[in-house]
Design an enzyme around this catalytic site. Structure first.
Site, mmCIF file in Angstrom:
data_model
loop_
_atom_site.group_PDB
_atom_site.id
_atom_site.type_symbol
_atom_site.label_atom_id
_atom_site.label_comp_id
_atom_site.label_asym_id
_atom_site.label_seq_id
_atom_site.Cartn_x
_atom_site.Cartn_y
_atom_site.Cartn_z
ATOM 1 N N HIS A 9 7.601 -12.913 37.560
ATOM 2 C CA HIS A 9 8.640 -13.061 38.583
ATOM 3 C C HIS A 9 8.106 -13.661 39.871
ATOM 4 C CE1 HIS A 9 10.673 -10.171 35.909
ATOM 5 N NE2 HIS A 9 11.743 -10.809 36.306
ATOM 6 N N GLY A 10 6.832 -13.540 40.110
ATOM 7 C CA GLY A 10 6.303 -14.121 41.331
ATOM 8 C C GLY A 10 4.894 -13.652 41.598
#
Lengths: 301, 480
Positions: free
Chosen positions: B326-327
């Protein structure tokens, strides 16, 4: 396929019809943009002093205290590119124009209307001034540029309650400003200074180019250009970012020294303006507007 | 281009008309149109990164063919490694470069060594995590001999860039989507009607529920110090709803729009908030990603085989990697780790999590209801890590939730608006509950109603969408 398209058209048609009706109703509502555009279209040749700028000049300069026929063509959140576009739009009709007063505020060189949260206002310039500030379909429609929620409220307020949307005088001065300052003017000034502090300086050249274009136009036509920084409340002034303000002030001085018909007037820290002259941290109220306009008239003599 | 923008409202009918009325005679022309439309769709955001998609497409198309033709196992491995290296290299550079370098420097500073580095200004290309995984699965499947490569470059370009799912999934497997580009599509009225209905439902979820939740969520998470625990709990609740409606709304629109063009995309959400435990939740949430990780990461690691230590390792690893997907931030690592921890008691005790059956019931049993509430409650809390600016903000946010002020009357602006939104969420969740056996919430709703009532319901959805429509808000998963 035909069956699908037929169903689709039948389903969408009522939405389009209702949408079209709402659009027509919205456009019929008198508003400040419509009123000013109409005035400029029919009276531009009589205007001797034209005021351009944002809410600072809209509320802060009352043309009624200026000599000759003065008109305020400022709007909330108007940026220099739109000032220049308005001037270009009416340049051939402004045959009697002697003076242009334009604000140079703390954020003027660092914001462009199309890039701000107020970009929806572009539709008003497109629809009523025919300026073509934005070519998207959305910004050519009342319905599509603003929430339906707000649009329905506008229709209800105007058609059912009979509440007028216009908030300007015949000469274009904004009468929407509160008369008394808020309880916590100090904090209001700090808040708005922080909001007007722009970290992204990418719009600087675009805005200065527009100012320069206006100054060059005035010089060519021998029109007096008064670039003015309006008074700010002390907390607003003290919470400004020094670099941003310095760039602004330097640019005002640059215009003054470069263009023969241009004068820069800086009222930012003018101590004759007290708390009673503001309705928030960076806007003058009616009393403040009168005070500033009278001062301006004295200086313009 | 955003699905919830006027640009897309103009773009879609144009592509639809060209697709079915101008190019319908030729499969090749239809596919070329899909590629051109998809590239325009992507370029609307930033045309410069088209080169990245094109590069990824060409690399994997070529390597797919080479891996398939190559008989020598070690050479095949090298080719696969090249594909993995290129794809993960691009992803790593654009998404994780600064994160790893900064943490590397921090690690050195602990040892008393000061390294100089100024972070590179790297823009994350929209959708890179999605199309990279899609192309990666293509070459891995060919290597594993589960798939034959395509020789049609246009089909492959269309598969990689297919605009409805290009920027936020579902992450499609080549074996599912690619053959659809190589087969003639036939227009089906029912399929198209169903697609429009699903897209409408997706727009409603995004523009009415998610975007309104965002107004509160942004305020609470932006200034959590200013609010009581009770208000912050409401903020965390709204975010839990927001992220579901935002992302599953996107998937609904993607799937619905694809159906208009005769394509079937895989299901990405299966009413995850009705899951009775976390394991079930992860089988229902972002299905295309979790199955991707299961097939290409978890199972190759050993999956649930081997010793308990290995199982624990695999489980924690997959959740940490899902978090990191996701990051590049520690908050995502923690988010994944906490989710992974939830599985450990069952692994250690050697029990499989009991899945409560009979979810078909209209009124949930006490056991089902408690399971759903417990799972949802866990997600409300753990999602704070997902939404907060960084790890310390998340901890600060949670600290305030679990303080005495949790029992204070929540004070915040527009409480009436929040109340209306709660009512809307309850109505929405009720509709989803009754539709939970289907592909999406309103798939069969109104199926037996007279047309005027059914259409009346659709008009209500349209009204709500326009009522709240203002500036189109980006989808949360675009940033991933």
């Amino acid at each position: 396929m035909k069956q699908f398209l037929k169903l689709l058209v039948i389903f969408i048609a009522p939405i389009l019809i209702i949408g079209g009706a709402i659009e027509v109703l919205l456009r019929q509502i008198p508003n400040d943009y419509k009123q000013k555009a109409a005035y400029l279209s029919s009276n531009a040749n009589t205007i001797e002093t034209l005021i351009l700028g944002s809410s600072h000049s809209l509320y802060g300069i009352n043309p009624d205290y200026l000599k000759g026929n003065a008109f305020n063509a400022s709007f909330v959140s108007q940026t220099p590119d739109v000032d220049w576009a308005i001037l270009q739009q009416y340049q051939n009709q402004l045959t009697n124009l002697k003076t242009i007063i334009i604000r140079l505020s703390y954020a003027s060189l660092f914001e462009t209307l199309s890039e701000t949260n107020e970009a929806w206002r572009l539709k008003d310039y497109n629809l009523y001034f025919h300026l073509q500030q934005d070519y998207t379909f959305k910004q050519h429609s009342e319905l599509l540029s603003v929430k339906l929620q707000n649009n329905l409220n506008r229709i209800y307020n105007y058609y059912v309650l009979g509440v007028s949307e216009t908030s300007i005088t015949q000469s274009g001065w904004g009468i929407n400003a509160h008369v008394t300052p808020p309880e916590n003017l100090e904090q209001a000034g700090i808040n708005v200074a922080q909001r007007h502090t722009i970290s992204d300086l990418s719009q600087y050249h675009f805005n200065t180019d527009n100012f320069k274009a206006i100054a060059a136009f005035c010089e060519t036509r021998n029109i007096q250009l008064v670039v003015i920084t309006l008074p700010g409340y002390k907390s607003y002034n003290s919470y400004m970012d020094k670099t941003q303000w310095q760039k602004t002030e330097d640019f005002g001085k640059f215009l003054d020294s470069t263009y023969t018909t241009c004068t820069y007037l800086n009222f930012l820290n003018d101590e004759s303006f007290t708390a009673q002259d503001f309705f928030d941290g960076d806007h003058l109220n009616a009393q403040g507007a009168k005070k500033l306009s009278v001062k301006l008239q004295e200086l313009l003599k | 281009m955003l699905f919830n923008s006027l640009d897309f409202a103009v773009f879609l009918p144009i592509v639809f008309v060209l697709y079915w009325f101008v190019f319908q005679t030729s499969l090749k022309l239809q596919n070329i149109l899909v590629v051109v439309a998809s590239y325009i769709f992507y370029a609307w955001w930033d045309w410069r990164f088209l080169a990245l998609i094109l590069f990824s497409t060409i690399v994997d198309f070529t390597l797919g063919l080479l891996i398939f033709k190559e008989q020598n196992d070690s050479k095949r491995r090298v080719l696969l490694f090249l594909s993995v290296f290129v794809n993960l290299g691009l992803l790593g550079f654009f998404k994780y470069f600064n994160f790893f370098v900064e943490n590397f420097i921090q690690a050195f500073s602990f040892l008393g060594m000061r390294l100089q580095y100024s972070a590179l200004y790297i823009i994350l290309p929209v959708g890179i995590s999605f199309y990279t995984f899609q192309t990666l699965s293509y070459t891995i499947d060919i290597y594993k001999k589960r798939l034959e490569p395509t020789t049609n470059v246009i089909s492959f370009m269309a598969f990689v860039s297919f605009f409805p799912q290009l920027v936020a999934g579902p992450i499609e497997r080549a074996r599912d989507l690619l053959p659809q580009f190589e087969t003639k599509r036939v227009f089906s009225v029912d399929k198209a009607k169903d697609g429009l209905k699903q897209a409408l439902w997706g727009l409603f979820k995004k523009m009415v529920i998610a975007d309104n939740c965002a107004l509160f969520v942004d305020e609470f998470f932006g200034n959590h110090e200013a609010y009581s625990g009770s208000a912050l709990l409401i903020g965390a609740f709204f975010f839990t709803i927001q992220i579901y409606c935002d992302f599953s709304g996107y998937s609904d629109i993607a799937i619905g729009v694809s159906r208009l063009f005769g394509f079937n995309l895989s299901k990405n959400f299966a009413f995850p908030y009705f899951a009775t435990n976390i394991a079930e939740f992860w089988r229902r949430w972002h299905i295309s990603l979790t199955t991707w990780f299961k097939d290409y990461f978890y199972i190759p690691l050993g999956g649930s085989r081997g010793t308990k230590v290995m199982q624990v390792r695999n489980t924690l690893l997959i959740f940490i990697v899902i978090g990191l997907w996701h990051g590049a931030a520690w908050k995502f690592v923690v988010y994944g780790f906490i989710n992974g921890l939830h599985f450990l008691p069952n692994i250690i005790r050697g029990r499989k999590k009991k899945i409560i059956q009979n979810q078909n019931e209209l009124i949930p049993s006490i056991q089902t209801g408690l399971g759903i509430l417990k799972t949802f409650g866990f997600l409300v809390i753990v999602r704070v890590f997902f939404r907060a600016e960084d790890l310390s903000s998340a901890l600060g946010y949670l600290q305030r939730i679990f303080s005495r002020s949790l029992f204070a009357i929540p004070e915040f602006a527009n409480r009436v608006g929040a109340l209306y939104l709660m009512v809307l969420i309850v109505v929405f969740m009720t509709i989803e509950w009754f539709g939970k056996q289907n592909a999406y919430g309103i798939e069969v709703l109104g199926g037996t109603w007279k047309r005027k009532y059914r259409w009346g319901f659709y008009y209500v959805l349209v009204f709500f969408i326009f009522y709240f429509y203002a500036k189109p808000q980006q989808f949360i998963y675009f940033q991933f």
